[in-house]
Design a protein around this motif. Structure first.
Motif, PDB file in Angstrom:
ATOM      1  N   HIS A   6       0.831  -1.206   0.000  1.00 18.45           N
ATOM      2  CA  HIS A   6       0.000   0.000   0.000  1.00 18.45           C
ATOM      3  C   HIS A   6       0.867   1.258   0.000  1.00 18.45           C
ATOM      4  O   HIS A   6       0.526   2.238  -0.643  1.00 18.45           O
ATOM      5  N   ILE A   9       1.774   2.181  -3.570  1.00 22.65           N
ATOM      6  CA  ILE A   9       0.717   2.830  -4.353  1.00 22.65           C
ATOM      7  C   ILE A   9       0.447   4.228  -3.825  1.00 22.65           C
ATOM      8  O   ILE A   9       0.231   5.154  -4.589  1.00 22.65           O
ATOM      9  N   LYS A  12       2.893   6.604  -5.240  1.00 25.00           N
ATOM     10  CA  LYS A  12       2.578   6.921  -6.640  1.00 25.00           C
ATOM     11  C   LYS A  12       1.444   7.941  -6.704  1.00 25.00           C
ATOM     12  O   LYS A  12       1.491   8.905  -7.473  1.00 25.00           O
ATOM     13  N   PHE A  54      -2.440  -2.918  -9.100  1.00 31.30           N
ATOM     14  CA  PHE A  54      -1.209  -2.145  -8.961  1.00 31.30           C
ATOM     15  C   PHE A  54      -0.104  -3.166  -8.726  1.00 31.30           C
ATOM     16  O   PHE A  54      -0.231  -4.041  -7.858  1.00 31.30           O
ATOM     17  N   LYS A  56       3.152  -4.351  -7.260  1.00 29.27           N
ATOM     18  CA  LYS A  56       4.177  -4.114  -6.238  1.00 29.27           C
ATOM     19  C   LYS A  56       5.500  -4.737  -6.680  1.00 29.27           C
ATOM     20  O   LYS A  56       6.558  -4.144  -6.574  1.00 29.27           O
ATOM     21  N   ASN A  80       5.102  -0.750  -9.914  1.00 32.30           N
ATOM     22  CA  ASN A  80       4.500   0.587  -9.833  1.00 32.30           C
ATOM     23  C   ASN A  80       3.614   0.938 -11.022  1.00 32.30           C
ATOM     24  O   ASN A  80       3.123   2.057 -11.099  1.00 32.30           O
ATOM     25  N   ILE A  82       0.082   0.330 -13.215  1.00 31.69           N
ATOM     26  CA  ILE A  82      -1.310  -0.034 -12.982  1.00 31.69           C
ATOM     27  C   ILE A  82      -1.767  -0.862 -14.167  1.00 31.69           C
ATOM     28  O   ILE A  82      -1.471  -0.542 -15.316  1.00 31.69           O
TER      29      ILE A  82
END
Length: 191
Positions: A6, A9, A12, A54, A56, A80, A82
């Motif tokens: 988390h 994200i 980002k 997303f 990781k 990173n 999507i």
């Protein structure tokens, strides 16, 4: 407290615009972490895309099968990035593409319904969503223009300068397809 996936994200998202703790809390409560093995399909043709992912860690590819039965790679995505089947996700129509893990992956999964709920509850989050869509649309258009206007050698040189780090991770056949050429042509261009 946000875990490692988390945190990635959120970093980002925060690079685009600040988000408040309520948005973070909603994302934490509505998403889940998935660990998928290499060669796992997240989406098959005919399925309706109901999730956004997303990355990781790991790599995925998006591809379709053309009328001659050949795989055509449209996207190669890594940490990173999507991942979503854009047309199916936004229209609700069955997908024509596959989403496949090229490496073992750790992903954050958020359903379309939960994403829409976050957009409705937190209007400021819509700006982040729009900026992400713009980024991927520009990448997609650059790829399409490259395939239409550049020679095989120019496409490979462009790939090296923008995405050359993928050479040690992604099979050459996938890279060749992504660049709109056969693996034999890619081998000749690389020499």
């Amino acid at each position: 407290m946000a875990d490692d996936i988390h945190s990635s994200i959120f970093n980002k998202l925060l690079a685009i615009q600040s988000i408040n703790d309520d948005v973070i809390s909603d994302i934490l409560s509505k998403s889940k972490t998935l660990n998928v093995c290499k060669k796992t399909y997240l989406l098959l043709p005919g399925d309706i895309s109901k999730h956004v992912y997303f990355i990781k860690s790991g790599a995925l590819r998006s591809f379709y099968i053309d009328s001659d039965g050949n795989e055509k790679v449209s996207w190669i995505l890594i940490e990173n990035d999507i991942v979503v089947s854009v047309n199916s996700f936004f229209t609700g129509n069955p997908s024509v593409e596959y989403l496949e893990a090229v490496e073992d992956c750790e992903l954050l999964q958020l359903s379309k319904s939960h994403l829409e709920e976050i957009y409705t509850k937190h209007p400021q989050f819509n700006y982040i969503g729009r900026k992400l869509i713009e980024t991927y649309y520009v990448r997609s258009e650059e790829q399409a223009i490259s395939l239409r206007t550049l020679s095989a050698k120019e496409r490979y040189e462009r790939f090296l300068s923008h995405e050359g780090y993928l050479l040690n991770r992604i099979p050459l056949g996938y890279i060749a397809s992504y660049l709109g050429m056969s693996q034999e042509t890619l081998s000749r261009v690389r020499k």
